[in-house]
Design a protein around this motif. Structure first.
Motif, PDB file in Angstrom:
ATOM      1  N   ALA A 139     -12.697  36.708 -15.813  1.00  0.00           N
ATOM      2  CA  ALA A 139     -12.605  38.138 -15.847  1.00  0.00           C
ATOM      3  C   ALA A 139     -12.244  38.626 -17.332  1.00  0.00           C
ATOM      4  CB  ALA A 139     -11.586  38.608 -15.014  1.00  0.00           C
ATOM      5  N   ILE A 140     -11.307  37.764 -18.157  1.00  0.00           N
ATOM      6  CA  ILE A 140     -10.818  37.795 -19.251  1.00  0.00           C
ATOM      7  C   ILE A 140     -12.084  37.806 -20.235  1.00  0.00           C
ATOM      8  CG2 ILE A 140      -9.323  37.223 -21.271  1.00  0.00           C
ATOM      9  CD1 ILE A 140      -7.263  36.825 -18.679  1.00  0.00           C
ATOM     10  N   CYS A 141     -12.534  36.896 -20.116  1.00  0.00           N
ATOM     11  CA  CYS A 141     -14.013  36.302 -21.152  1.00  0.00           C
ATOM     12  C   CYS A 141     -14.718  37.425 -21.035  1.00  0.00           C
ATOM     13  CB  CYS A 141     -14.483  35.124 -20.860  1.00  0.00           C
ATOM     14  SG  CYS A 141     -13.348  33.728 -21.322  1.00  0.00           S
ATOM     15  N   ASN A 142     -15.418  37.752 -19.933  1.00  0.00           N
ATOM     16  CA  ASN A 142     -16.435  38.711 -19.297  1.00  0.00           C
ATOM     17  C   ASN A 142     -16.027  40.178 -19.991  1.00  0.00           C
ATOM     18  OD1 ASN A 142     -17.982  36.872 -18.165  1.00  0.00           O
ATOM     19  ND2 ASN A 142     -17.288  37.439 -16.080  1.00  0.00           N
ATOM     20  N   HIS A 143     -14.933  40.502 -19.783  1.00  0.00           N
ATOM     21  CA  HIS A 143     -14.386  41.897 -20.164  1.00  0.00           C
ATOM     22  C   HIS A 143     -14.333  41.917 -21.694  1.00  0.00           C
ATOM     23  CE1 HIS A 143     -12.859  45.870 -19.139  1.00  0.00           C
ATOM     24  NE2 HIS A 143     -11.980  45.754 -20.319  1.00  0.00           N
ATOM     25  N   ALA A 144     -13.851  40.819 -22.389  1.00  0.00           N
ATOM     26  CA  ALA A 144     -13.924  40.913 -23.958  1.00  0.00           C
ATOM     27  C   ALA A 144     -15.316  40.860 -24.448  1.00  0.00           C
ATOM     28  CB  ALA A 144     -13.242  39.642 -24.255  1.00  0.00           C
ATOM     29  N   ARG A 145     -16.320  40.250 -23.852  1.00  0.00           N
ATOM     30  CA  ARG A 145     -17.699  40.234 -24.050  1.00  0.00           C
ATOM     31  C   ARG A 145     -18.341  41.542 -23.932  1.00  0.00           C
ATOM     32  NH1 ARG A 145     -18.798  36.219 -21.218  1.00  0.00           N
ATOM     33  NH2 ARG A 145     -18.352  34.657 -22.835  1.00  0.00           N
ATOM     34  N   GLU A 146     -18.043  42.093 -22.733  1.00  0.00           N
ATOM     35  CA  GLU A 146     -18.591  43.569 -22.658  1.00  0.00           C
ATOM     36  C   GLU A 146     -17.952  44.896 -23.474  1.00  0.00           C
ATOM     37  OE1 GLU A 146     -17.199  44.092 -18.314  1.00  0.00           O
ATOM     38  OE2 GLU A 146     -18.731  42.846 -17.830  1.00  0.00           O
ATOM     39  N   GLN A 147     -16.945  44.522 -23.755  1.00  0.00           N
ATOM     40  CA  GLN A 147     -16.036  45.461 -24.847  1.00  0.00           C
ATOM     41  C   GLN A 147     -16.293  45.140 -26.214  1.00  0.00           C
ATOM     42  OE1 GLN A 147     -14.770  48.591 -23.437  1.00  0.00           O
ATOM     43  NE2 GLN A 147     -15.627  47.415 -21.621  1.00  0.00           N
ATOM     44  N   GLY A 148     -16.858  44.071 -26.598  1.00  0.00           N
ATOM     45  CA  GLY A 148     -17.179  43.928 -27.801  1.00  0.00           C
ATOM     46  C   GLY A 148     -15.741  43.528 -28.764  1.00  0.00           C
ATOM     47  N   CYS A 149     -15.186  42.575 -27.884  1.00  0.00           N
ATOM     48  CA  CYS A 149     -13.942  42.521 -28.560  1.00  0.00           C
ATOM     49  C   CYS A 149     -13.903  41.366 -29.562  1.00  0.00           C
ATOM     50  CB  CYS A 149     -12.739  42.003 -27.516  1.00  0.00           C
ATOM     51  SG  CYS A 149     -12.359  43.238 -26.325  1.00  0.00           S
ATOM     52  N   ASP A 150     -13.364  41.410 -30.830  1.00  0.00           N
ATOM     53  CA  ASP A 150     -13.328  40.395 -31.647  1.00  0.00           C
ATOM     54  C   ASP A 150     -11.907  39.668 -31.762  1.00  0.00           C
ATOM     55  OD1 ASP A 150     -11.813  42.414 -32.778  1.00  0.00           O
ATOM     56  OD2 ASP A 150     -13.287  42.926 -34.561  1.00  0.00           O
ATOM     57  N   LEU A 151     -11.089  39.759 -30.860  1.00  0.00           N
ATOM     58  CA  LEU A 151      -9.849  38.804 -30.631  1.00  0.00           C
ATOM     59  C   LEU A 151      -9.084  39.084 -29.163  1.00  0.00           C
ATOM     60  CD1 LEU A 151      -7.686  37.459 -31.876  1.00  0.00           C
ATOM     61  CD2 LEU A 151      -6.480  39.348 -32.376  1.00  0.00           C
ATOM     62  N   ILE A 152      -8.655  38.109 -28.726  1.00  0.00           N
ATOM     63  CA  ILE A 152      -8.189  38.233 -27.410  1.00  0.00           C
ATOM     64  C   ILE A 152      -6.738  37.857 -27.643  1.00  0.00           C
ATOM     65  CG2 ILE A 152      -7.550  37.111 -25.106  1.00  0.00           C
ATOM     66  CD1 ILE A 152     -10.851  36.681 -25.312  1.00  0.00           C
ATOM     67  N   VAL A 153      -5.769  38.479 -27.169  1.00  0.00           N
ATOM     68  CA  VAL A 153      -4.230  38.202 -27.147  1.00  0.00           C
ATOM     69  C   VAL A 153      -3.510  38.273 -25.708  1.00  0.00           C
ATOM     70  CG1 VAL A 153      -1.958  38.902 -28.253  1.00  0.00           C
ATOM     71  CG2 VAL A 153      -4.028  39.584 -29.405  1.00  0.00           C
ATOM     72  N   MET A 154      -3.332  36.913 -25.505  1.00  0.00           N
ATOM     73  CA  MET A 154      -2.524  36.665 -24.093  1.00  0.00           C
ATOM     74  C   MET A 154      -1.435  35.855 -24.463  1.00  0.00           C
ATOM     75  SD  MET A 154      -5.676  34.164 -22.935  1.00  0.00           S
ATOM     76  CE  MET A 154      -5.124  34.079 -21.265  1.00  0.00           C
ATOM     77  N   GLY A 155      -0.704  35.433 -23.194  1.00  0.00           N
ATOM     78  CA  GLY A 155       0.547  34.598 -23.388  1.00  0.00           C
ATOM     79  C   GLY A 155      -0.094  33.235 -22.619  1.00  0.00           C
ATOM     80  N   HIS A 156       0.855  32.446 -22.688  1.00  0.00           N
ATOM     81  CA  HIS A 156       0.716  30.878 -22.182  1.00  0.00           C
ATOM     82  C   HIS A 156       2.125  30.491 -21.702  1.00  0.00           C
ATOM     83  CE1 HIS A 156      -0.337  26.752 -22.051  1.00  0.00           C
ATOM     84  NE2 HIS A 156       0.650  26.609 -22.540  1.00  0.00           N
ATOM     85  N   HIS A 157       1.997  30.031 -20.415  1.00  0.00           N
ATOM     86  CA  HIS A 157       3.310  29.517 -19.875  1.00  0.00           C
ATOM     87  C   HIS A 157       3.192  28.103 -19.826  1.00  0.00           C
ATOM     88  CE1 HIS A 157       0.923  29.240 -15.906  1.00  0.00           C
ATOM     89  NE2 HIS A 157       1.612  28.344 -15.773  1.00  0.00           N
ATOM     90  N   HIS A 158       4.218  27.248 -20.003  1.00  0.00           N
ATOM     91  CA  HIS A 158       4.229  25.788 -20.145  1.00  0.00           C
ATOM     92  C   HIS A 158       4.063  25.253 -18.186  1.00  0.00           C
ATOM     93  CE1 HIS A 158       5.352  26.096 -24.248  1.00  0.00           C
ATOM     94  NE2 HIS A 158       6.115  27.177 -23.801  1.00  0.00           N
TER      95      HIS A 158
END
Length: 141
Positions: A93-112
């Protein structure tokens, strides 16, 4: 530098750090797309119909509150933004939405992850990293 940034948050303690990180790379011409992903089985996009289960309704409202809080936070800092709850598995969902919106950066968190968690599957951040249509900035907090 970045004109369309997707910020993926889930309401955990790290979400505020993710928003702060996105603000540091945003500029006047940047539009930030805040998303929270909800599993299909818990999504209830039409809350007005009252046909969703109580668990779905609660989860949908929780995700909507998360993105609305983020939207207000960014707007108070004069950052243009949208806020959306997306149904699906987070990594796709994150990758598809970024693609659909023409995003040039994704910012997200990461848990260990624990050793066991790493054995049974990859993290959402890892999966997004493998499939993203653009660079990713990860708050490892």
């Amino acid at each position: 530098m970045f004109s369309e940034i997707l910020v993926a948050i889930n309401g955990n303690a790290q979400s505020d750090k993710v928003l702060e990180l996105a603000m540091r790379v945003a500029h006047d011409a940047t539009r930030v797309h805040v998303v929270s992903v909800i599993a299909y089985e818990f999504s209830a996009p039409d809350l007005e119909s009252r046909q969703a289960s109580p668990a779905s309704w609660a989860e949908q409202l929780h995700c909507e509150e998360i993105v609305e809080k983020a939207r207000l936070f960014l707007q108070a800092r004069h950052i243009k933004c949208t806020a959306t709850v997306i149904a699906g598995d987070p990594e796709h969902a994150i990758c598809n939405h970024a693609r659909e919106q023409g995003c040039d950066l994704i910012v997200m968190g990461h848990h260990h992850m624990s050793t066991f968690e790493r054995l049974v599957g990859n993290s959402v951040a890892y999966e997004v990293l493998q499939n993203a249509p653009c660079p990713i900035l990860i708050e490892a907090g």
